[in-house]
Design a protein around this motif. Structure first.
Motif, PDB file in Angstrom:
ATOM      1  N   PHE A 257       6.190   2.645  63.645  1.00 28.42           N
ATOM      2  CA  PHE A 257       7.601   2.745  63.970  1.00 28.42           C
ATOM      3  C   PHE A 257       8.413   2.976  62.522  1.00 28.42           C
ATOM      4  N   LYS A 258       8.892   4.516  62.216  1.00 24.32           N
ATOM      5  CA  LYS A 258       8.827   4.483  60.805  1.00 24.32           C
ATOM      6  C   LYS A 258      10.759   4.457  60.875  1.00 24.32           C
ATOM      7  N   ALA A 259      11.536   4.401  62.301  1.00 22.23           N
ATOM      8  CA  ALA A 259      12.622   4.569  63.041  1.00 22.23           C
ATOM      9  C   ALA A 259      13.288   2.798  62.001  1.00 22.23           C
ATOM     10  N   ILE A 260      11.962   2.220  62.247  1.00 22.27           N
ATOM     11  CA  ILE A 260      12.720   0.954  61.948  1.00 22.27           C
ATOM     12  C   ILE A 260      13.660   0.300  60.252  1.00 22.27           C
ATOM     13  N   LYS A 261      14.143  -0.515  60.634  1.00 21.89           N
ATOM     14  CA  LYS A 261      15.205   0.035  59.850  1.00 21.89           C
ATOM     15  C   LYS A 261      15.655  -1.968  59.327  1.00 21.89           C
ATOM     16  N   SER A 262      15.193  -3.019  60.564  1.00 22.36           N
ATOM     17  CA  SER A 262      14.814  -4.186  59.966  1.00 22.36           C
ATOM     18  C   SER A 262      13.959  -5.237  61.606  1.00 22.36           C
ATOM     19  N   ILE A 263      13.759  -5.350  61.221  1.00 17.62           N
ATOM     20  CA  ILE A 263      13.111  -6.538  62.188  1.00 17.62           C
ATOM     21  C   ILE A 263      13.172  -8.448  62.319  1.00 17.62           C
ATOM     22  N   ASP A 264      13.731  -9.267  63.741  1.00 24.08           N
ATOM     23  CA  ASP A 264      14.603 -10.509  62.869  1.00 24.08           C
ATOM     24  C   ASP A 264      13.158 -10.602  64.165  1.00 24.08           C
ATOM     25  N   LEU A 265      11.995 -11.706  63.956  1.00 24.66           N
ATOM     26  CA  LEU A 265      10.752 -11.911  64.725  1.00 24.66           C
ATOM     27  C   LEU A 265      10.887 -13.445  64.435  1.00 24.66           C
ATOM     28  N   LYS A 266      10.113 -14.242  65.793  1.00 27.08           N
ATOM     29  CA  LYS A 266      10.554 -15.693  65.950  1.00 27.08           C
ATOM     30  C   LYS A 266       9.003 -15.937  66.682  1.00 27.08           C
ATOM     31  N   ILE A 267       8.764 -17.052  65.971  1.00 25.84           N
ATOM     32  CA  ILE A 267       6.869 -17.738  67.154  1.00 25.84           C
ATOM     33  C   ILE A 267       7.142 -18.396  67.198  1.00 25.84           C
ATOM     34  N   THR A 268       7.411 -18.729  68.373  1.00 25.42           N
ATOM     35  CA  THR A 268       7.039 -20.137  69.094  1.00 25.42           C
ATOM     36  C   THR A 268       5.460 -20.747  69.828  1.00 25.42           C
ATOM     37  N   LYS A 269       5.457 -22.014  69.416  1.00 26.19           N
ATOM     38  CA  LYS A 269       4.388 -23.089  69.965  1.00 26.19           C
ATOM     39  C   LYS A 269       4.938 -23.604  70.266  1.00 26.19           C
ATOM     40  N   PRO A 270       5.425 -23.726  71.674  1.00 22.90           N
ATOM     41  CA  PRO A 270       6.253 -24.618  73.115  1.00 22.90           C
ATOM     42  C   PRO A 270       5.405 -25.376  73.428  1.00 22.90           C
ATOM     43  N   SER A 271       4.003 -25.642  72.741  1.00 18.76           N
ATOM     44  CA  SER A 271       2.426 -27.175  73.714  1.00 18.76           C
ATOM     45  C   SER A 271       2.375 -27.207  72.521  1.00 18.76           C
ATOM     46  N   ILE A 272       2.435 -26.862  71.525  1.00 20.64           N
ATOM     47  CA  ILE A 272       1.548 -28.065  70.405  1.00 20.64           C
ATOM     48  C   ILE A 272       2.244 -29.266  69.940  1.00 20.64           C
ATOM     49  N   LEU A 273       3.727 -29.777  69.594  1.00 21.77           N
ATOM     50  CA  LEU A 273       4.124 -31.152  69.498  1.00 21.77           C
ATOM     51  C   LEU A 273       3.910 -32.064  71.325  1.00 21.77           C
ATOM     52  N   PRO A 274       4.282 -32.858  71.691  1.00 19.69           N
ATOM     53  CA  PRO A 274       4.914 -33.523  72.952  1.00 19.69           C
ATOM     54  C   PRO A 274       6.001 -33.401  72.923  1.00 19.69           C
ATOM     55  N   ASP A 275       6.811 -34.118  71.428  1.00 20.75           N
ATOM     56  CA  ASP A 275       8.645 -33.751  72.228  1.00 20.75           C
ATOM     57  C   ASP A 275       9.637 -32.589  71.457  1.00 20.75           C
ATOM     58  N   CYS A 276       8.690 -31.467  71.591  1.00 18.86           N
ATOM     59  CA  CYS A 276       9.598 -30.135  70.586  1.00 18.86           C
ATOM     60  C   CYS A 276       9.166 -29.213  70.929  1.00 18.86           C
ATOM     61  N   MET A 277       9.616 -28.050  70.632  1.00 15.26           N
ATOM     62  CA  MET A 277       9.130 -26.733  70.067  1.00 15.26           C
ATOM     63  C   MET A 277       8.992 -26.446  68.597  1.00 15.26           C
ATOM     64  N   VAL A 278       7.788 -25.574  67.802  1.00 16.60           N
ATOM     65  CA  VAL A 278       7.389 -25.162  66.872  1.00 16.60           C
ATOM     66  C   VAL A 278       8.032 -23.782  66.564  1.00 16.60           C
ATOM     67  N   SER A 279       9.069 -23.377  65.662  1.00 19.61           N
ATOM     68  CA  SER A 279       8.767 -22.243  65.789  1.00 19.61           C
ATOM     69  C   SER A 279       8.813 -21.832  63.909  1.00 19.61           C
ATOM     70  N   VAL A 280       8.124 -20.729  63.890  1.00 22.24           N
ATOM     71  CA  VAL A 280       8.553 -20.269  62.251  1.00 22.24           C
ATOM     72  C   VAL A 280       9.431 -18.328  62.503  1.00 22.24           C
ATOM     73  N   SER A 281      10.362 -17.967  61.598  1.00 18.34           N
ATOM     74  CA  SER A 281      10.598 -16.936  61.859  1.00 18.34           C
ATOM     75  C   SER A 281      10.468 -15.931  60.592  1.00 18.34           C
ATOM     76  N   ASN A 282      10.981 -15.128  60.558  1.00 16.09           N
ATOM     77  CA  ASN A 282      11.708 -14.524  59.427  1.00 16.09           C
ATOM     78  C   ASN A 282      12.480 -13.091  59.524  1.00 16.09           C
ATOM     79  N   PHE A 283      13.160 -12.931  58.844  1.00 23.05           N
ATOM     80  CA  PHE A 283      13.886 -11.615  59.021  1.00 23.05           C
ATOM     81  C   PHE A 283      13.597 -10.486  57.847  1.00 23.05           C
ATOM     82  N   THR A 284      12.847  -9.310  58.750  1.00 29.07           N
ATOM     83  CA  THR A 284      12.574  -8.107  57.326  1.00 29.07           C
ATOM     84  C   THR A 284      13.288  -7.336  57.650  1.00 29.07           C
ATOM     85  N   ILE A 285      13.908  -6.558  56.352  1.00 23.58           N
ATOM     86  CA  ILE A 285      14.723  -5.241  55.574  1.00 23.58           C
ATOM     87  C   ILE A 285      13.313  -4.385  55.186  1.00 23.58           C
ATOM     88  N   PHE A 286      14.213  -3.319  55.758  1.00 20.33           N
ATOM     89  CA  PHE A 286      12.695  -1.362  55.269  1.00 20.33           C
ATOM     90  C   PHE A 286      13.506  -1.064  54.552  1.00 20.33           C
TER      91      PHE A 286
END
Length: 109
Positions: free
Chosen positions: A78-107
């Motif tokens: 998608f050539k029109a994209i200027k930036s992406i803010d993406l977060k991936i969460t693994k909700p069940s990997i730890l019993p007492d929390c949800m773990v996520s990693v995210s990034n923000f990329t400007i093209f």
């Protein structure tokens, strides 16, 4: 314009632990895509399909690798994209929390 995809939930193989490599687990995707809307729009249904397909087929070891790959592929598709803010969460990997990693990329245009 900004596309918001919130709480996209599906299962895939992701992780480095032994049990993560054999059984799919839930992941949750949250995504904001900023783009220039002129005459063409970005079809958010295609974006969702693209993300799910990439994650399910790739069976990433690390969330960080998934983030990088999805960003690169979305930008290429998608050539029109200027930036992406993406977060991936693994909700069940730890019993007492949800773990996520995210990034923000400007093209660059």
């Amino acid at each position: 314009m900004t596309i918001h995809v919130e709480n996209l939930k599906f299962q895939c193989i992701i992780g480095i632990l032994d049990f993560e490599r054999t059984s799919p687990q839930d992941v949750i995707i949250n995504l904001h895509i900023n783009y220039d809307y002129k005459e063409d729009f970005i079809d958010y249904a295609k974006v969702v399909f693209f993300i799910k397909e990439t994650m399910i087929k790739s069976e990433f070891l690390l969330i960080e690798d998934a983030l990088k790959e999805i960003n690169l592929k979305l930008n290429k598709e998608f050539k029109a994209i200027k930036s992406i803010d993406l977060k991936i969460t693994k909700p069940s990997i730890l019993p007492d929390c949800m773990v996520s990693v995210s990034n923000f990329t400007i093209f660059e245009s």
